[in-house]
Design a protein around this motif. Sequence first.
Motif, short mmCIF file in Angstrom:
data_model
loop_
_atom_site.label_atom_id
_atom_site.label_comp_id
_atom_site.label_asym_id
_atom_site.label_seq_id
_atom_site.Cartn_x
_atom_site.Cartn_y
_atom_site.Cartn_z
N THR A 169 -3.43 1.32 -3.45
CA THR A 169 -3.10 -0.09 -3.28
C THR A 169 -2.00 -0.49 -4.26
O THR A 169 -1.86 0.13 -5.32
CB THR A 169 -4.33 -1.00 -3.49
N THR A 207 -2.20 8.35 8.04
CA THR A 207 -3.23 7.52 7.38
C THR A 207 -3.67 6.37 8.29
O THR A 207 -4.83 5.97 8.24
CB THR A 207 -2.76 6.99 6.00
N ALA A 248 -13.08 3.73 -2.02
CA ALA A 248 -12.11 3.23 -3.00
C ALA A 248 -12.65 3.46 -4.40
O ALA A 248 -13.78 3.09 -4.71
CB ALA A 248 -11.85 1.75 -2.78
N ILE A 251 -9.13 6.32 -1.24
CA ILE A 251 -8.19 5.28 -1.65
C ILE A 251 -8.36 5.01 -3.14
O ILE A 251 -9.48 4.89 -3.63
CB ILE A 251 -8.44 3.97 -0.86
N ILE A 269 -7.17 -3.24 1.07
CA ILE A 269 -7.83 -2.16 1.81
C ILE A 269 -8.42 -2.69 3.11
O ILE A 269 -8.24 -2.11 4.19
CB ILE A 269 -8.92 -1.49 0.95
N ALA A 286 -6.17 10.58 -3.85
CA ALA A 286 -6.10 9.48 -2.89
C ALA A 286 -5.05 9.74 -1.80
O ALA A 286 -3.99 10.30 -2.06
CB ALA A 286 -5.76 8.19 -3.62
N MET A 343 0.85 -1.17 0.00
CA MET A 343 0.00 0.00 0.00
C MET A 343 0.90 1.23 0.00
O MET A 343 1.78 1.35 0.84
CB MET A 343 -0.83 -0.07 1.26
N LEU A 384 -4.26 6.96 0.01
CA LEU A 384 -3.62 5.65 -0.10
C LEU A 384 -3.83 5.11 -1.51
O LEU A 384 -4.87 5.36 -2.12
CB LEU A 384 -4.25 4.65 0.89
#
Length: 179
Positions: A146, A8, A112, A129, A158, A142, A1, A144
């Motif tokens: 992935t 976060t 997401a 995300i 996630i 975002a 990630m 984060l």
Amino acid sequence: MKGVTNETIELAKHITMLILDVDGVLTDGSITLDNEGNELKTFNVKDGHGIKMLLKEGINVAIITGRTSIAVERRARELGIKDIYQGCEDKVAAYEDLKIKYSLYYKDIACAGDDIPDIHLMTRVGLPIAVGDAVEDIKKFARLITTKEGGRGAVRQICDFLLKSKGILKGIIDDYAKA
């Protein structure tokens, strides 16, 4: 990630709702049509188990998608997802409905996404995300990103991050090891 920081992780500790897009997040974005006009979608089993773990731990999961599909309805039912908004031209209206229904603040929600229609949601949640293969324009919004692609384990990544941030994941794994 990508983007995991103390900040976060702290944001993730407050998440009580995860909103997911479908095409490109829960699936790899492919849409297969057969000769009878049926739409086929492929979902990742590991993503599904991650969703089940979240739900078991009291973290709600909702689907907000612009398309409508019987396959999405069926998969959501199998996983125990109760809040499914399909055919949403205005994803923000569904988001606002969820906030009212569950008495949520923006900081309680993670979302997401993978493409430009998800920007409206990502700018309104506490933890936006992007999946690993999201378009570059969405990654800018975002916190984060992935390392896994949509439909290929991104949602599981996630889920595991949220559970780990809350200090719950190890206990879940330990429970499976005892069984």
